[in-house]
Motif scaffolding. Structure first.
Motif, mmCIF file in Angstrom:
data_model
loop_
_atom_site.group_PDB
_atom_site.id
_atom_site.type_symbol
_atom_site.label_atom_id
_atom_site.label_comp_id
_atom_site.label_asym_id
_atom_site.label_seq_id
_atom_site.Cartn_x
_atom_site.Cartn_y
_atom_site.Cartn_z
ATOM 1 N N LYS A 1 41.419 36.617 31.929
ATOM 2 C CA LYS A 1 41.001 35.434 32.693
ATOM 3 C C LYS A 1 39.579 35.605 33.208
ATOM 4 N N THR B 1 40.095 30.645 34.507
ATOM 5 C CA THR B 1 40.353 30.151 33.157
ATOM 6 C C THR B 1 40.888 31.266 32.259
ATOM 7 N N VAL B 2 41.961 30.983 31.542
ATOM 8 C CA VAL B 2 42.452 31.914 30.519
ATOM 9 C C VAL B 2 41.574 31.735 29.291
#
Length: 345
Positions: free
Chosen positions: A153, A165-166
């Motif tokens: 992430k 955010t992945v």
């Protein structure tokens, strides 16, 4: 307890299948407080399940019992029982039990059981058994050690994506690696996340980390945490992650390993040291370049075997070239990255 004792020979597992094993252990032995007055009940239960009738139980049930015993106060009796259970199997059944213990979904995984719940003598005996089993039946399974922050992430140093955010393609990559290289793709426990985040009391930070990873579609996995002291310097972060590496190496010496990290903290140095300590053991180290690594520092790391990438489609192509990821897995990652970027209709 009487119900367990009176189960006919060969029927003990059927009885255990009908009850909640953890609740039964608590009911018989008490919790961390009341258990102090139930030493005899604890001894009888451990003797029955882990010694006298362990041979009747499947690897999965033995793993369930070991996991339930971790709730009891630490004692030589419990340690000896866990040791007896772990030493009661050999070959593929033993390996199955190891992997099941490593994918319990909480902080009480195989690493916790062996290094935190056993006495030094029992730990040495279990590690010797693991080493002997690995020598007799080496495996080609690929175990994946993966950092979290700025690797899975966007968290600390990443500026290209919003916080949390992945990364596009990373879940597909980890899934393809876990499935594609395992001798038994459905067997859980090939993926371990390593982090310098502190363990905290009663494994709360590790459990918080697991909760944050849930829902991402990841394969079954373990989490190895750190210490609050590891948060202050890159050197301490490096040492904790190397300790995690050495523990994984001791628990799964039959496997090959790869490490996925990032350039924001000490992962490149950790990876270089892994390659130095176990060149026959570590087959690849990939570093997600969130902070530029340039000049002599980059050349030195690349000479040590570190491979840098800036996106997970690039990482997939590198691993495919190394023979660690098949074409279907590579294409799945590339497609996921393209779709996230809007390149695929």
């Amino acid at each position: 307890m009487e119900r367990l004792r009176s189960a006919p020979r060969g029927q003990l597992e059927a009885v255990l299948e009908q009850i909640d094993v953890e609740q039964a252990v608590d009911a018989i032995c008490g919790n961390a407080v009341t258990g102090l007055w139930r030493r005899e009940q604890r001894r009888e239960l451990v003797q029955l399940l882990c010694v006298e009738r362990a041979a009747e139980l499947s690897p999965a049930m033995r793993a369930r019992i070991v996991h339930a015993l971790r709730r009891l106060p630490q004692s030589q009796v419990v340690s000896a029982g866990i040791r007896s259970m772990l030493l009661s199997l050999t070959g593929e059944p033993f390996r199955d039990m190891k992997y099941l213990l490593n994918a319990t979904g909480d902080s009480h995984d195989l690493e916790h059981v062996v290094f935190e719940r056993l006495t030094p003598a029992d730990r040495d005996a279990v590690l010797a058994h693991i080493a002997a089993e690995a020598a007799s039946e080496p495996s080609h399974d690929l175990r994946i050690l993966c950092d979290i922050d700025d690797t899975l992430k966007a968290m600390l140093h990443e500026r290209r994506y919003p916080h949390g955010t992945v990364y596009p393609g990373v879940v597909e990559l980890l899934t393809a690696l876990d499935d594609g290289r395992a001798a038994e793709p459905s067997r859980p426990g090939d993926l371990t996340f390593v982090t310098a985040r502190p363990e905290g009391p009663r494994g709360l930070v590790e459990q918080y980390t697991r909760n944050a990873l849930s829902g991402l579609g990841l394969p079954p996995h373990a989490v190895l945490g750190g210490s609050i002291l590891n948060l202050f310097t890159k050197a301490s972060i490096k040492e904790r992650k190397l300790q995690n590496f050495e523990r994984e190496r001791a628990l799964f010496p039959e496997c090959r390993f790869m490490f996925l990290g990032d350039s924001g903290q000490a992962d490149a140095l950790v990876g270089a040291e892994m390659l130095r300590r176990g060149p026959e053991f570590v087959v690849a180290v990939l570093i997600h370049e969130v902070v530029p690594v340039e000049g002599a520092a980059r050349a030195e790391l690349e000479a040590a075997g570190i491979r840098f990438h800036s996106s997970y489609d690039e990482a997939a192509r590198i691993l495919h070239e190394l023979g660690l990821l098949d074409q279907a897995g590579r294409d799945a990652v590339v497609r996921a990255v393209d779709e996230a970027s809007g390149f695929v209709t």
